[in-house]
Design a protein around this motif. Structure first.
Motif, PDB file in Angstrom:
ATOM      1  N   SER A  63     116.217  49.523 -23.195  1.00 25.18           N
ATOM      2  CA  SER A  63     116.632  51.118 -22.324  1.00 25.18           C
ATOM      3  C   SER A  63     117.870  51.406 -22.951  1.00 25.18           C
ATOM      4  O   SER A  63     118.585  50.963 -23.471  1.00 25.18           O
ATOM      5  CB  SER A  63     116.810  50.442 -21.022  1.00 25.18           C
ATOM      6  N   LEU A  64     117.763  52.798 -22.867  1.00 29.29           N
ATOM      7  CA  LEU A  64     119.059  53.345 -23.115  1.00 29.29           C
ATOM      8  C   LEU A  64     119.475  53.995 -21.642  1.00 29.29           C
ATOM      9  O   LEU A  64     118.851  54.831 -21.103  1.00 29.29           O
ATOM     10  CB  LEU A  64     118.801  54.622 -23.902  1.00 29.29           C
TER      11      LEU A  64
ATOM     12  N   GLY B 271     116.406  55.653 -20.183  1.00 28.12           N
ATOM     13  CA  GLY B 271     115.145  56.074 -21.181  1.00 28.12           C
ATOM     14  C   GLY B 271     114.436  54.486 -21.504  1.00 28.12           C
ATOM     15  O   GLY B 271     114.857  53.841 -22.410  1.00 28.12           O
ATOM     16  N   HIS B 272     113.312  54.263 -21.119  1.00 25.57           N
ATOM     17  CA  HIS B 272     112.644  52.880 -21.388  1.00 25.57           C
ATOM     18  C   HIS B 272     111.782  53.093 -22.524  1.00 25.57           C
ATOM     19  O   HIS B 272     111.330  54.116 -22.774  1.00 25.57           O
ATOM     20  CB  HIS B 272     112.076  52.414 -20.350  1.00 25.57           C
ATOM     21  N   TYR B 273     111.971  52.061 -23.294  1.00 21.34           N
ATOM     22  CA  TYR B 273     110.841  51.954 -24.539  1.00 21.34           C
ATOM     23  C   TYR B 273     110.088  50.706 -24.362  1.00 21.34           C
ATOM     24  O   TYR B 273     110.722  49.402 -24.493  1.00 21.34           O
ATOM     25  CB  TYR B 273     111.738  52.012 -25.782  1.00 21.34           C
ATOM     26  N   TYR B 274     108.900  50.543 -24.214  1.00 18.90           N
ATOM     27  CA  TYR B 274     107.875  49.379 -24.388  1.00 18.90           C
ATOM     28  C   TYR B 274     107.332  49.153 -25.579  1.00 18.90           C
ATOM     29  O   TYR B 274     106.210  49.991 -25.607  1.00 18.90           O
ATOM     30  CB  TYR B 274     107.368  49.620 -23.161  1.00 18.90           C
TER      31      TYR B 274
ATOM     32  N   ARG C 102      98.995  45.651 -25.292  1.00 19.17           N
ATOM     33  CA  ARG C 102      98.939  45.374 -27.002  1.00 19.17           C
ATOM     34  C   ARG C 102      99.184  46.676 -27.662  1.00 19.17           C
ATOM     35  O   ARG C 102      99.684  46.533 -28.899  1.00 19.17           O
ATOM     36  CB  ARG C 102      97.507  44.972 -27.058  1.00 19.17           C
ATOM     37  N   THR C 103      99.126  47.820 -27.135  1.00 24.74           N
ATOM     38  CA  THR C 103      99.197  48.930 -27.972  1.00 24.74           C
ATOM     39  C   THR C 103     100.587  49.441 -27.165  1.00 24.74           C
ATOM     40  O   THR C 103     100.803  49.321 -26.059  1.00 24.74           O
ATOM     41  CB  THR C 103      98.305  50.076 -27.580  1.00 24.74           C
ATOM     42  N   GLY C 104     101.031  50.456 -28.325  1.00 29.24           N
ATOM     43  CA  GLY C 104     102.324  51.126 -27.757  1.00 29.24           C
ATOM     44  C   GLY C 104     103.065  51.811 -28.819  1.00 29.24           C
ATOM     45  O   GLY C 104     102.273  51.721 -29.828  1.00 29.24           O
ATOM     46  N   PRO C 105     104.031  52.295 -28.758  1.00 35.59           N
ATOM     47  CA  PRO C 105     105.125  52.025 -27.397  1.00 35.59           C
ATOM     48  C   PRO C 105     104.734  52.916 -26.077  1.00 35.59           C
ATOM     49  O   PRO C 105     104.158  53.942 -26.464  1.00 35.59           O
ATOM     50  CB  PRO C 105     106.313  52.579 -28.031  1.00 35.59           C
TER      51      PRO C 105
ATOM     52  N   LYS D 271     112.839  59.046 -30.186  1.00 36.01           N
ATOM     53  CA  LYS D 271     113.799  59.146 -31.361  1.00 36.01           C
ATOM     54  C   LYS D 271     115.026  58.170 -31.265  1.00 36.01           C
ATOM     55  O   LYS D 271     115.239  57.434 -32.123  1.00 36.01           O
ATOM     56  CB  LYS D 271     114.103  60.549 -31.568  1.00 36.01           C
ATOM     57  N   PHE D 272     115.430  58.072 -30.087  1.00 36.05           N
ATOM     58  CA  PHE D 272     116.595  57.082 -29.782  1.00 36.05           C
ATOM     59  C   PHE D 272     116.229  55.740 -30.405  1.00 36.05           C
ATOM     60  O   PHE D 272     116.945  55.005 -31.251  1.00 36.05           O
ATOM     61  CB  PHE D 272     117.147  57.101 -28.619  1.00 36.05           C
ATOM     62  N   HIS D 273     115.236  55.202 -29.651  1.00 42.93           N
ATOM     63  CA  HIS D 273     114.734  53.733 -30.187  1.00 42.93           C
ATOM     64  C   HIS D 273     114.120  53.682 -31.370  1.00 42.93           C
ATOM     65  O   HIS D 273     114.201  52.655 -31.853  1.00 42.93           O
ATOM     66  CB  HIS D 273     113.834  53.450 -28.775  1.00 42.93           C
TER      67      HIS D 273
END
Ligand code: AKG
Ligand code: FE2
Length: 487
Positions: free
Chosen positions: A286-287, A352-355, A423-426, A246-248
């Motif tokens: 990242s957060l 908190g990482h977001y890829y 290729r897929t994510g996050p 939610k953050f990202h």
């Protein structure tokens, strides 16, 4: 005979030095580089004076030209001639026979192919970035720093690039080492990472002793293990992943308010903490939140979308971490309170990482190979996969579950790990880094109780702040922060 790893030299600066002479190739020749030095190895195993003369010639040739020939090296001329003839015969034999050896699988004992890097070499057009540089520019020649800065200035991270609809990744993300990696290096399923069932702690002393043995061998052989029955409810783990998502995924303008590289801030949103130092940027935002320290943040400092769950998760991770430190202390053979009393959980930094999904995952890393800088890391990941740890020189996939890592006097390993882009994510993960506080004059070195004549210290005593400044002086490079502190 080539004496220097050619990939390791700084080609751009040597090209510039050559260009700066303004005397061209003729200048080199006039300056005395007329032929490749020939070094006579006759007597290299004999008297020290002859040996020293030969060593000096090798040193001189290596410095000047990085290339030299050797004669009287001990291999009979007939063997050399036969070898050349054998190679010629191999290439000139029947094509169908040769074809049996044609492969790009470098785990095979015999490999015959044309251009080992044929399929991985980037053409200039592959390298064109989406931030407006000229076609045909060489990768090494572009003004990387200004492109990195332009990306950082967007304050929208990798997710911002993806949201803008890019189909090619900007070249600041291209990781040449990864691109050239042999396919056989990229994963191996022959191993599976060790798993500790913490339920055993609550059972009889025999089960606890068994668990400690397992922890000891996992830390010594792997530097990594997964924990189950660790006491943190699945709903909290799910909510934590969701909070970071939610953050990202919230409005970019709200996120931008948290974008900073100021290390004194307790809450930081950024893309690639080492963006200005690394060779290639990672496909990751990242957060970061300093959750536990001498002067911790207030809940109100946290982004509103994930505030409650970050506070709750932190409390639970700290409880688990104290249990892990006890187990690790016992596994080291010191008293259960040893690591906690040393301050190993005085600071907790949560990331908190977001890829985001990556349009060209074959060209970049989500997280480059590295060792963590701290004592233990409790890592939570979602179901997307991509995390790998290096075990016995092979990358092993780590399926989803929380895990831990540890550094010590090399008795327990600090594992090299990385994340592949997809290729897929996050993909979302939460890393909680536990370590000592950097403020303070306490010196840290190998635990005294563990040292003996047979197990002398490998590292000198250091201040945490010196160790951290060494670690953060470079981008992630897989070496960690300790090598320079070896005795
Ligand atoms: O995202 C992951 O699974 C790993 C992240 C990591 O290694 C780190 O933050 O140090
Ligand atoms: Fe890590």
């Amino acid at each position: 005979m080539e004496t220097v790893n050619m990939a390791g030299y700084n080609r751009t600066s040597e090209l510039k030095a050559f260009d700066d002479t303004k005397s061209g190739v003729k200048g080199l020749v006039d300056g005395g580089i007329t032929s490749i030095p020939v070094i006579d190895l006759e007597g290299v195993k004999g008297d020290p004076t002859t040996r020293k003369e030969i060593v000096d010639k090798v040193g001189d040739a290596s410095r000047k030209l990085r290339f030299f020939q050797v004669i009287n090296q001990g291999i009979p001329v007939s063997v050399l001639e036969e070898m050349k003839d054998a190679v010629r015969r191999f290439y000139e034999q029947d094509v169908e026979v040769k074809k049996q050896y044609y492969t790009r699988d470098y785990t095979k004992p015999v490999v015959y192919n044309s251009n080992f890097d044929l399929l991985t070499t980037l053409t200039n057009s592959d390298n064109i970035n989406t931030m407006g540089s000229k076609t045909g520019e060489l990768q090494a020649d572009y003004d990387r720093q200004s492109e990195v800065k332009a990306f950082d200035d967007t304050k929208a991270g990798v997710k911002g690039l993806v949201d803008s609809g890019i189909t090619k990744i900007p070249r600041i993300f291209i990781d040449q080492d990864f691109v050239l990696e042999k396919p056989s290096d990229s994963s191996n399923s022959q191993f599976s990472v060790p798993t500790m069932d913490l339920q055993a702690i609550k059972e009889d002393s025999t089960r606890r002793a068994e668990l400690i043995k397992q922890v000891e061998s996992a830390c010594a052989d792997w530097g990594f293990f997964q924990v189950i029955n660790h006491g943190i409810p699945a709903s909290v783990l799910d909510e934590m992943i969701d909070g970071i998502r939610k953050f990202h995924e919230q409005d970019t303008e709200i996120k931008k308010g948290f974008y900073t590289r100021d290390p004194s801030r307790k809450v930081l949103y950024l893309s690639n903490y080492d963006l200005f130092k690394s060779k290639a940027a990672n496909w990751r935002d990242s957060l970061g939140c300093v959750m536990v320290c001498d002067n911790p943040l207030q809940p109100a400092d946290l982004p509103q979308v994930c505030r409650d769950i970050v506070m709750d998760y932190t409390k639970q991770v700290m409880t688990l971490s104290f249990t892990l430190l006890e187990l690790l202390s016992e596994a080291l053979g010191v008293n259960p309170g040893c690591l906690k009393d040393m301050g190993c959980a005085d600071l907790m930094f949560l990331m908190g990482h977001y890829y985001p999904p990556c349009p060209q995952p074959e060209l970049t890393m989500a997280t480059t190979n590295h060792k963590d800088s701290n004592i233990i890391t409790v890592l939570l990941q979602d179901q997307m996969g991509g995390l790998q740890v290096l075990h016995q020189n092979q990358w092993v996939d780590v399926p989803c579950r929380p895990g831990a890592l540890l550094i010590s006097n090399d008795k327990f390993k600090s594992v090299n790990h990385r994340v592949l882009a997809k290729r897929t994510g996050p993909r979302i993960s939460v890393a909680c880094f536990l370590r000592m506080s950097e403020n303070g004059s306490r010196l840290y070195g190998p635990i005294k109780d563990l040292l003996s004549e047979n197990n002398p210290p490998i590292y000198r005593d250091i201040l945490i702040k010196d160790y951290l400044s060494e670690y953060y002086s470079k981008g992630l490079d897989g070496t960690g922060g300790l090598p320079n502190f070896k005795l």
